[in-house]
Design an enzyme around this catalytic site. Structure first.
Site, mmCIF file in Angstrom:
data_model
loop_
_atom_site.group_PDB
_atom_site.id
_atom_site.type_symbol
_atom_site.label_atom_id
_atom_site.label_comp_id
_atom_site.label_asym_id
_atom_site.label_seq_id
_atom_site.Cartn_x
_atom_site.Cartn_y
_atom_site.Cartn_z
ATOM 1 N N THR A 94 0.244 -16.178 6.136
ATOM 2 C CA THR A 94 -1.010 -16.865 6.442
ATOM 3 C C THR A 94 -1.479 -17.514 5.139
ATOM 4 O OG1 THR A 94 -1.499 -15.101 8.021
ATOM 5 C CG2 THR A 94 -3.302 -16.598 7.459
ATOM 6 N N LYS A 170 -3.661 -20.562 13.040
ATOM 7 C CA LYS A 170 -3.586 -19.137 12.654
ATOM 8 C C LYS A 170 -4.889 -18.703 11.969
ATOM 9 C CE LYS A 170 -2.517 -15.107 11.182
ATOM 10 N NZ LYS A 170 -2.584 -13.924 12.047
ATOM 11 N N LYS A 239 -9.027 -12.936 2.056
ATOM 12 C CA LYS A 239 -8.297 -14.180 1.753
ATOM 13 C C LYS A 239 -8.338 -15.129 2.955
ATOM 14 C CE LYS A 239 -4.048 -13.913 2.839
ATOM 15 N NZ LYS A 239 -3.196 -14.226 3.982
HETATM 16 N N1 LIG Z 1 -0.444 -7.092 8.191
HETATM 17 C C1 LIG Z 1 -0.760 -7.807 9.253
HETATM 18 O O1 LIG Z 1 -1.251 -7.268 10.269
HETATM 19 C C2 LIG Z 1 -0.518 -9.313 9.280
HETATM 20 C C3 LIG Z 1 -0.463 -9.953 10.514
HETATM 21 C C4 LIG Z 1 -0.220 -11.335 10.565
HETATM 22 C C5 LIG Z 1 -0.057 -12.047 9.375
HETATM 23 N N2 LIG Z 1 -0.123 -11.390 8.165
HETATM 24 C C6 LIG Z 1 0.084 -12.200 6.946
HETATM 25 O O2 LIG Z 1 1.434 -11.981 6.559
HETATM 26 C C7 LIG Z 1 1.553 -12.030 5.122
HETATM 27 C C8 LIG Z 1 2.148 -10.700 4.624
HETATM 28 O O3 LIG Z 1 1.251 -9.654 5.010
HETATM 29 P P1 LIG Z 1 1.619 -8.109 4.817
HETATM 30 O O4 LIG Z 1 0.615 -7.329 5.584
HETATM 31 O O5 LIG Z 1 3.068 -7.912 5.063
HETATM 32 O O6 LIG Z 1 1.293 -7.952 3.257
HETATM 33 P P2 LIG Z 1 1.795 -6.819 2.232
HETATM 34 O O7 LIG Z 1 2.241 -5.600 2.955
HETATM 35 O O8 LIG Z 1 0.724 -6.711 1.212
HETATM 36 O O9 LIG Z 1 3.096 -7.489 1.578
HETATM 37 C C9 LIG Z 1 2.958 -8.582 0.724
HETATM 38 C C10 LIG Z 1 4.312 -9.065 0.275
HETATM 39 O O10 LIG Z 1 4.121 -10.118 -0.673
HETATM 40 C C11 LIG Z 1 4.721 -9.749 -1.924
HETATM 41 N N3 LIG Z 1 3.917 -10.293 -3.017
HETATM 42 C C12 LIG Z 1 2.569 -10.218 -3.161
HETATM 43 N N4 LIG Z 1 2.173 -10.881 -4.261
HETATM 44 C C13 LIG Z 1 3.305 -11.377 -4.832
HETATM 45 C C14 LIG Z 1 3.569 -12.155 -5.977
HETATM 46 N N5 LIG Z 1 2.569 -12.583 -6.768
HETATM 47 N N6 LIG Z 1 4.843 -12.487 -6.255
HETATM 48 C C15 LIG Z 1 5.862 -12.078 -5.444
HETATM 49 N N7 LIG Z 1 5.685 -11.332 -4.342
HETATM 50 C C16 LIG Z 1 4.417 -10.999 -4.035
HETATM 51 C C17 LIG Z 1 4.776 -8.244 -1.917
HETATM 52 O O11 LIG Z 1 5.745 -7.789 -2.819
HETATM 53 P P3 LIG Z 1 5.678 -6.297 -3.454
HETATM 54 O O12 LIG Z 1 6.306 -5.389 -2.433
HETATM 55 O O13 LIG Z 1 6.432 -6.414 -4.708
HETATM 56 O O14 LIG Z 1 4.210 -6.001 -3.677
HETATM 57 C C18 LIG Z 1 5.145 -8.005 -0.450
HETATM 58 O O15 LIG Z 1 6.502 -8.290 -0.230
HETATM 59 C C19 LIG Z 1 0.141 -12.332 4.597
HETATM 60 O O16 LIG Z 1 0.006 -13.714 4.409
HETATM 61 C C20 LIG Z 1 -0.764 -11.849 5.744
HETATM 62 O O17 LIG Z 1 -1.998 -12.513 5.727
HETATM 63 C C21 LIG Z 1 -0.327 -10.030 8.096
#
Ligand SMILES: NC(=O)c1ccc[n+]([C@@H]2O[C@H](COP(=O)([O-])OP(=O)(O)OC[C@H]3O[C@@H](n4cnc5c(N)ncnc54)[C@H](OP(=O)(O)O)[C@@H]3O)[C@@H](O)[C@H]2O)c1
Length: 295
Positions: A94, A170, A239
């Site tokens: 997102t 989204k 965010k």
């Molecule tokens: N969770 C939900 O319910 C959901 C649903 C729909 C959409 N989303 C969207 O999907 C995306 C991922 O969400 P998530 O819940 O999976 O987040 P998350 O669990 O916090 O995972 C974030 C990912 O991004 C990586 N990352 C963060 N900052 C970084 C950086 N500066 N450089 C390189 N890698 C970085 C992290 O790596 P590390 O492992 O090294 O930290 C991890 O692989 C987001 O945009 C979120 O808004 C989430």
């Protein structure tokens, strides 16, 4: 297909597993390398860099935010530098409308295909391959992406030939979900202070006029006060509201509710809510009403 997957967070790990289950050859990369281990055990190949994960027919990114996506895609040795001409990038994070437009331009310049495919659904839904995907891109790019989107989701909604439109849809959806969380939190504070059991209240709502999954999921979390472990962390929710407001400002669309939600998220984070699920903003109304948990 030979594909790469970059970003093995809560969502990415389940999405990459769905691609493996569908029979694709998947190279996975994550900043924190240890998170690749369960996928390697399921048959994925561990890539040592973003570039190494970007050498197949397609690469999917599911990173946290604009900064992470921008550096992985546009940075030196990143996706743009490494993907061959004609290959495809599916961006599922997102992210802002502005960054999506920038990515589309960069891929076009490099002769690569680009599809914006943000998703609806929490980590358990991602793990089950049951996400709802909102996709936008040129027809041929969408056709190339279809088998991968089908593996990760239960249904894909194509909204435009212009990728950034999917990101706008989204973001608007997450604005709506946060609005539901806030209004549920306020209604629940009211009835709970009046002596009604929160669980019973959610049961009444969700078996009558409010049967949508969003009321069931977030009503359940608010009733039980279960905000840890976070399925969608509060800083990511904040965010999204910031990005909604940015998009609205660019289009000159006032969103008074989004401004209120912005302050709710800031209050949650100011009180140490970084590790909580974003639905914890729904607890702020109870706190304002002087309700202790369990009452
Ligand atoms: N969770 C939900 O319910 C959901 C649903 C729909 C959409 N989303 C969207 O999907 C995306 C991922 O969400 P998530 O819940 O999976 O987040 P998350 O669990 O916090 O995972 C974030 C990912 O991004 C990586 N990352 C963060 N900052 C970084 C950086 N500066 N450089 C390189 N890698 C970085 C992290 O790596 P590390 O492992 O090294 O930290 C991890 O692989 C987001 O945009 C979120 O808004 C989430």
């Amino acid at each position: 297909m030979k594909i790469g997957f970059i970003g093995l967070g809560q969502m990415g790990v389940g999405m990459a597993a769905s691609l493996l289950r569908a029979g694709h050859e998947v190279s996975v990369y994550n900043r924190t390398a240890a998170r690749a281990a369960p996928l390697v055990a399921e048959g994925a190949r561990a890539a040592a860099s973003v570039g190494e994960a970007s050498r197949g027919e397609a690469v999917v990114t599911m990173l946290a935010d604009d900064a992470a996506v921008e550096s992985a895609v546009l940075g030196e040795g990143g996706v743009i530098d490494s993907l061959r001409a004609g290959a495809l990038h599916i961006s599922s994070s997102t992210i802002s409308v502005t960054l999506s437009e920038k990515l589309a331009e960069a891929h076009a310049k490099a002769g690569q295909r680009f599809v914006a495919a943000p998703v609806f659904g929490r980590p358990d839904v991602a793990a089950a391959g049951r996400l709802f995907v909102v996709a936008a891109g040129e027809e041929q790019a969408l056709a190339a992406a279809a088998p991968l989107l089908d593996a990760m989701g239960q249904r894909t909604f194509v909204v435009s030939e212009t990728p950034k439109v999917a990101n706008l849809v989204k973001l608007s959806g997450n604005f709506l979900i946060a609005s539901v969380i806030e209004s549920l939190g306020e209604a629940m504070a009211l009835v709970a202070k009046g002596g009604v059991d929160r669980g019973r209240y959610v049961e009444i709502l969700t078996s009558t006029l409010f049967t949508a999954p969003v009321y069931k999921t977030y009503g359940g979390l608010l009733a039980s006060g279960t905000f840890e472990p976070a399925g969608f962390a509060a800083p990511l929710g904040q965010k999204d509201i910031r990005l909604v407001l940015q998009a609205a400002e660019a289009l000159r669309v006032p969103l008074p509710l989004a401004s209120l939600l912005r302050d709710r998220f800031l209050a949650l984070l100011a009180h140490g809510g970084d590790k909580l699920d974003w639905s914890a903003i729904g607890e702020l109304a109870a706190r304002d009403a002087g309700l202790e948990r369990g009452s």
